[in-house]
Structures are given as C-alpha cells and as structure tokens.
Write an enzyme that holds these catalytic residues in place. Sequence first.
Site, PDB file in Angstrom:
ATOM      1  N   HIS A   1      32.190  45.437  42.575  1.00 35.13           N
ATOM      2  CA  HIS A   1      33.466  44.703  42.604  1.00 35.13           C
ATOM      3  C   HIS A   1      34.472  45.375  41.660  1.00 35.13           C
ATOM      4  O   HIS A   1      34.988  44.734  40.728  1.00 35.13           O
ATOM      5  CB  HIS A   1      33.234  43.256  42.178  1.00 35.13           C
TER       6      HIS A   1
ATOM      7  N   TYR B   1      26.981  36.610  56.431  1.00 35.84           N
ATOM      8  CA  TYR B   1      27.418  37.817  55.715  1.00 35.84           C
ATOM      9  C   TYR B   1      27.273  37.621  54.208  1.00 35.84           C
ATOM     10  O   TYR B   1      26.689  38.447  53.505  1.00 35.84           O
ATOM     11  CB  TYR B   1      28.865  38.094  56.116  1.00 35.84           C
TER      12      TYR B   1
END
Length: 248
Positions: A171, A209
């Site tokens: 991230h 997901y």
Amino acid sequence: MKELLAEIDNLKEQLNRLRYIQGEKVAKAFEMEYTYESNRIEGNTLTLQETVLVIEKGLTISGKSLHEHLEAINHSFALNYIKELVSEKAPLTKHELLNIDKLILQGVDNSNGGKFRTVQVLISGAKHIPPQPFMVDELMEGFFKWYYDNKDSIHPVILAAEIHERLVTIHPFIDGNGRTSRLLMNLILLQHGYPIAILKGDSENRLKYYQVLEIAQMDGDNEPFIEMVALNVKEILLRILQVLNFNI
C-alpha cells in the site's frame, strides 16, 4: 493450478491464431468494461454506459460527482499508458509505477499522486494494517527485486497476480493503490500476450476479492488470490474467443 494454467495457455494459443481479426471495437469494449469494473471496486457509481459516455463522448452525467468523472477519465489514460509501455517494451521500474498512480490521481489528489506515502494509512473494513511509512521505500526496493528475480521463471499469470497482491499489501500510496495494483497486474499480462483481467466490482465479487486478499495478507496464503486471478483470465479468454469466433 497446473491444469488451470495449461487451459489458459491453450486458450491463449487459440486467441493468437484469431488475433489478426480482432477488431479495435472488441478490444475497446473490454477496456471500457475493465475501467468500469476497476473503479466500481473502489466505490465509483458510474454505470458501464455512463463510463463509456464520459470517456468517449466527454459527457457530464447528472447526479454523479466530478470525482467519479475524473476516476473514469484517469483510469482510461492510465490504461493507455500501460499499453504504450507494452508496445515500447519498456521495463517495469519505479518510474513507471509512480506514473501510473500519478495518472490515476490526476486532478483528484495532485499533491500525493505518483509519490510514496509519508503517513500511516488504514484500510476501511480490513484486518490488514499497511506497513509504517518509513518502511515503504525499503519494501518497494524488495518488491522490484522480487519482480526481477522471478519475472522469467514463474508463469506470467502467477507473476501478475503476485505483483498485484504484493503491491496492494505494501500500500505504498495515499490513494489509488487498488487501481494501480490492478493496472500493474494487467501490464504484466499484456507484456506476455494475455488479455487484461477484469476483476468484477459487484457486491459478491468485490467481497470475494477482498476476502482472498485478506487471506494472503493475514495468513500468508496467496493461492486463493492467484486462483481467482487465473480463473478470471480464463473467463476473459473464453469471452474474447466467443466474440471472435462469432464474427468469423
């Protein structure tokens, strides 16, 4: 997984034999769907038809925010950028990665787009906590080292899925991590002659997901995520072949 990858490669060979008749309209339709679904995963409420009108016609959709319009336009620009990288056979480096995120956030967050984050972030609803900002540079060095150590030795579909999972787990950006990770995944697929993977953004598929991502991030088991991507690539290959065979 070996059987699934063999099926994918067989379908890819079939596509290669038909690719010369693949019209630009067919490719564009799948690209529009990809932009729509990738933004939909992140909460964008534009419909597929509205996404097409915004990108191709430059129309403003009543009741939709400027932010959502920019997300559609920016994703289209970023997709064209990775297609240019493929055509130019450009290597994947930090420079290209930063450019992808910069394009995604153009006009949305210019101050942070294309820059690694310097603050801690949290992901709403997720158990995974991204690493502290002082770790990002070192982790990204490791990310690119892993890529260059493995890019010629593992199956491209696995490589693409792992790159996606590894990047979104680090991230490294304030925003745009999901879309950038999916674009990077598709850059690798396109480099190896596969079609773009279109991960769905409806409630059921979006939940799956995030669930398989969380399994990879929290349990260290990325097989469910890789399988999800591989099944998606197979599905897209089948859809493209169906269209092309219909048009013969």
